[in-house]
Design an enzyme around this catalytic site. Structure first.
Site, PDB file in Angstrom:
ATOM      1  N   LYS A  42       0.828  -1.207   0.000  1.00 30.71           N
ATOM      2  CA  LYS A  42       0.000   0.000   0.000  1.00 30.71           C
ATOM      3  C   LYS A  42       0.866   1.262   0.000  1.00 30.71           C
ATOM      4  O   LYS A  42       0.498   2.273  -0.604  1.00 30.71           O
ATOM      5  CB  LYS A  42      -0.936  -0.010   1.200  1.00 30.71           C
ATOM      6  CG  LYS A  42      -2.058  -1.030   1.069  1.00 30.71           C
ATOM      7  CD  LYS A  42      -2.915  -1.049   2.312  1.00 30.71           C
ATOM      8  CE  LYS A  42      -3.967  -2.148   2.198  1.00 30.71           C
ATOM      9  NZ  LYS A  42      -4.679  -2.349   3.465  1.00 30.71           N
ATOM     10  N   SER A 124     -10.522   7.893  17.473  1.00 25.90           N
ATOM     11  CA  SER A 124     -11.250   6.918  18.280  1.00 25.90           C
ATOM     12  C   SER A 124     -12.538   6.526  17.569  1.00 25.90           C
ATOM     13  O   SER A 124     -12.737   6.827  16.389  1.00 25.90           O
ATOM     14  CB  SER A 124     -11.527   7.498  19.672  1.00 25.90           C
ATOM     15  OG  SER A 124     -12.121   6.529  20.505  1.00 25.90           O
ATOM     16  N   LYS A 127     -17.556   3.084  19.416  1.00 24.38           N
ATOM     17  CA  LYS A 127     -17.561   1.832  20.180  1.00 24.38           C
ATOM     18  C   LYS A 127     -16.815   1.962  21.511  1.00 24.38           C
ATOM     19  O   LYS A 127     -16.914   1.091  22.377  1.00 24.38           O
ATOM     20  CB  LYS A 127     -16.981   0.702  19.338  1.00 24.38           C
ATOM     21  CG  LYS A 127     -17.870   0.348  18.151  1.00 24.38           C
ATOM     22  CD  LYS A 127     -17.217  -0.643  17.219  1.00 24.38           C
ATOM     23  CE  LYS A 127     -18.175  -1.003  16.081  1.00 24.38           C
ATOM     24  NZ  LYS A 127     -18.544   0.147  15.248  1.00 24.38           N
ATOM     25  N   THR A 191     -28.093  -7.280   9.516  1.00 22.47           N
ATOM     26  CA  THR A 191     -27.864  -7.805  10.867  1.00 22.47           C
ATOM     27  C   THR A 191     -29.153  -7.811  11.679  1.00 22.47           C
ATOM     28  O   THR A 191     -29.518  -8.808  12.277  1.00 22.47           O
ATOM     29  CB  THR A 191     -26.797  -6.954  11.588  1.00 22.47           C
ATOM     30  OG1 THR A 191     -25.727  -6.695  10.699  1.00 22.47           O
ATOM     31  CG2 THR A 191     -26.252  -7.671  12.788  1.00 22.47           C
TER      32      THR A 191
END
Length: 304
Positions: A42, A124, A127, A191
């Site tokens: 990459k 961050s 979660k 989900t």
């Protein structure tokens, strides 16, 4: 703000890192931009894509403190984007996530203090707010490390802050590429029909980090005001004629994420387009506390 500065991005070959570097090379005149990551392929692809003499490529892992110390010499600004982010992988490989997300964050902090890096923003995730999975728990711990680092810097002119946001639309691991890939089959996996996620575009994420870099005092957790969308609505927007198959939540998943916990609101200030969770401890004097209440021409107000 970034003109004639040396900038390092950990995890610089990821979705955020590539977009961040693209934008700062377009808008600013940095002295150099260091891409710090483990992926040589990459890095090679980025070197071809950007073809900029200001780019430097460091093969390295945030788990390796000696390599970080070498990479951060004479660096002015660091964006810490390196992390293991996949929730199921973290549940299955807990210590690997701890080594990268917690110990790696500690290594970044120690390298920055030793080399007197001026500004550090750690990325961050939602979660980390009231975490139920290991990934969120490691990022909460990482957030605490970066916030508390402002207490151990001594008299050095260093500031550590955190930017927390939700899912980055279209990034690796996000649901949109999966839906686009499976669209032709006529059936999309869902989900849970009630599941929601906070969403932000890459450009919005980069612009918010650049703003926070400019106004940060040190110790804040910046949280943008971004929409929470039902996953099934995203699926319908991508493939309105598709069938939806409910497959159930994976280990460690929440039905609904949150950006700021109810307990954190006592230390949260609201601004026009974002919130700032300010540190609340005995090491911060009143003069510094006052700085958190005003960024540029905006005044923060306490949240109920």
């Amino acid at each position: 703000m970034l003109n004639n500065k040396s900038i390092l991005v950990t995890g610089g070959t990821g979705s955020f890192g590539k977009k961040f570097i693209e934008i700062i090379l377009d808008r600013y005149q940095p002295k150099k931009v260091i891409v710090f990551s483990r992926d040589e392929l990459k890095q090679f692809e980025m070197s071809i894509k950007f073809n900029s003499p200001k780019l430097r490529f460091f093969i390295g892992d945030v788990r390796d403190l000696s390599r970080l110390k070498l990479a951060t010499k004479k660096v002015d600004i660091i964006i810490h984007a390196a992390a293991l982010k996949q929730v199921p992988a973290a549940e299955y490989n807990p210590m690997e996530s701890i080594k990268t997300n917690i110990y790696g964050g500690e290594n970044v902090i120690n390298a920055c203090i030793e080399n007197n890096v001026k500004k550090i923003v750690a990325l961050s995730t939602d979660k980390a707010a009231n975490p139920v999975n290991l990934y969120g728990a490691t990022k909460l711990c990482s957030d605490k490390l970066f916030v508390s680092s402002n207490n151990i810097k001594g008299r050095r002119n260093i500031s550590f802050s955190v930017v927390r946001y939700g899912n980055v639309m279209g990034s690796r691991g996000s649901v949109i590429p999966i839906f686009l890939q499976k669209k032709a089959s006529g059936e999309l996996p869902i989900t849970d029909k009630k599941m929601t996620r906070f969403n932000i575009t890459l450009d919005e994420g980069v612009n918010f980090v650049l703003y926070c870099l400019e106004v940060m005092v040190g110790g804040e957790i910046f949280v943008p005001k971004i929409p929470s969308l039902r996953i099934i609505d995203i699926a319908k927007a991508i493939a309105p004629k598709a069938r939806f198959k409910v497959v159930g939540m994976r280990p460690g998943e929440k039905l609904h994420e949150e950006m700021i916990t109810e307990s954190d609101t006592i230390n949260t200030l609201e601004f026009n387009n974002y919130y700032s969770i300010i540190p609340n401890n005995q090491f911060i004097n009143q003069a510094r506390k006052k700085k958190f209440f005003k960024y540029k021409n905006q005044k923060g107000k306490k949240c109920p």
